[in-house]
Design a protein around this motif. Structure first.
Motif, mmCIF file in Angstrom:
data_model
loop_
_atom_site.group_PDB
_atom_site.id
_atom_site.type_symbol
_atom_site.label_atom_id
_atom_site.label_comp_id
_atom_site.label_asym_id
_atom_site.label_seq_id
_atom_site.Cartn_x
_atom_site.Cartn_y
_atom_site.Cartn_z
ATOM 1 N N UNK A 16 31.175 41.516 39.265
ATOM 2 C CA UNK A 16 31.406 42.955 39.429
ATOM 3 C C UNK A 16 32.828 43.190 39.926
ATOM 4 N N UNK A 17 33.265 42.401 40.899
ATOM 5 C CA UNK A 17 34.626 42.556 41.430
ATOM 6 C C UNK A 17 35.672 42.239 40.356
ATOM 7 N N UNK A 18 35.427 41.179 39.576
ATOM 8 C CA UNK A 18 36.377 40.827 38.512
ATOM 9 C C UNK A 18 36.465 41.949 37.475
ATOM 10 N N UNK A 19 35.343 42.522 37.108
ATOM 11 C CA UNK A 19 35.336 43.618 36.134
ATOM 12 C C UNK A 19 36.098 44.823 36.683
ATOM 13 N N UNK A 20 35.935 45.103 37.963
ATOM 14 C CA UNK A 20 36.650 46.225 38.578
ATOM 15 C C UNK A 20 38.157 45.962 38.595
ATOM 16 N N UNK A 21 38.562 44.714 38.877
ATOM 17 C CA UNK A 21 39.988 44.372 38.873
ATOM 18 C C UNK A 21 40.579 44.503 37.469
ATOM 19 N N UNK A 22 39.846 44.030 36.456
ATOM 20 C CA UNK A 22 40.322 44.143 35.077
ATOM 21 C C UNK A 22 40.454 45.607 34.669
ATOM 22 N N UNK A 23 39.483 46.438 35.069
ATOM 23 C CA UNK A 23 39.530 47.854 34.769
ATOM 24 C C UNK A 23 40.735 48.518 35.443
ATOM 25 N N UNK A 24 41.016 48.131 36.676
ATOM 26 C CA UNK A 24 42.176 48.673 37.399
ATOM 27 C C UNK A 24 43.470 48.286 36.692
ATOM 28 N N UNK A 25 43.557 47.038 36.235
ATOM 29 C CA UNK A 25 44.759 46.595 35.533
ATOM 30 C C UNK A 25 44.972 47.353 34.227
#
Length: 178
Positions: free
Chosen positions: A165-174
């Motif tokens: 979930x955290x990785x997906x949120x970071x990718x979305x932010x990028x």
């Protein structure tokens, strides 16, 4: 005067003939309906909360801890744990989930209403370690992609790994920053 006439006269005197429902009748009926609504909510809450925590323990998840504000549900859940032979191994705390520190939890199961899903998403992301797994019953997290889904209809459950979930949120932010 026979006893039937006397009883009818007494009833008429106490309740009035043809006056319909008296205040006492309405109050008693309302109290009874309130009791049944409370008992139904209590039983439904107990069934879901205590059964899920007990089942998690039986599947090897330890420690198994339940949080509940209702002291009756806490006591009944502890009784159910004792009856299942899990007392002292499964714990139910009378504590507000929003105030509980979840930073040492690796497995979390929640059964909540949709209105509390967004703040719970934020709390879990802020407190849980990367290796934690969250399972939701009845309602998925709105902004998280599940790692796994099981069951159908009202018995559906969604599993989420916090690291994913955290990785997906970071990718979305990028993606939004580019």
């Amino acid at each position: 005067m026979d006893s039937e006439d006397h009883l009818e006269e007494l009833a008429t005197e106490l309740f009035g003939k043809g006056k319909g429902w008296g205040l006492v009748h309405i109050a008693a009926g309302t109290a009874l309906m309130g009791y049944f609504a409370w008992a139904g909510a209590l039983v439904l809450g107990l069934r879901k909360v205590s059964v899920q925590v007990l089942e998690a323990y039986k599947q090897g998840f330890s420690p198994a801890i339940g949080y509940e504000l209702n002291p009756w549900l806490v006591q009944l859940s502890n009784l159910r744990a004792w009856r299942a032979g899990c007392y002292g191994k499964v714990f139910y705390h009378k504590e507000d989930l929003w105030k509980a520190d979840l930073s040492d939890c690796n497995n979390v199961m929640v059964f909540l209403a949709p209105s509390v899903v967004p703040p719970l998403e934020r709390k879990l992301l802020a407190e849980l370690p990367d290796e934690a797994c969250v399972v939701t019953a009845r309602f998925p997290f709105f902004k998280w992609a599940p790692s796994s889904v099981a069951g159908d209809g009202l018995e559906r459950a969604w599993a989420y790994y916090i690291k994913a979930v955290r990785q997906a949120k970071q990718e979305e932010s990028r993606r939004h920053c580019v």
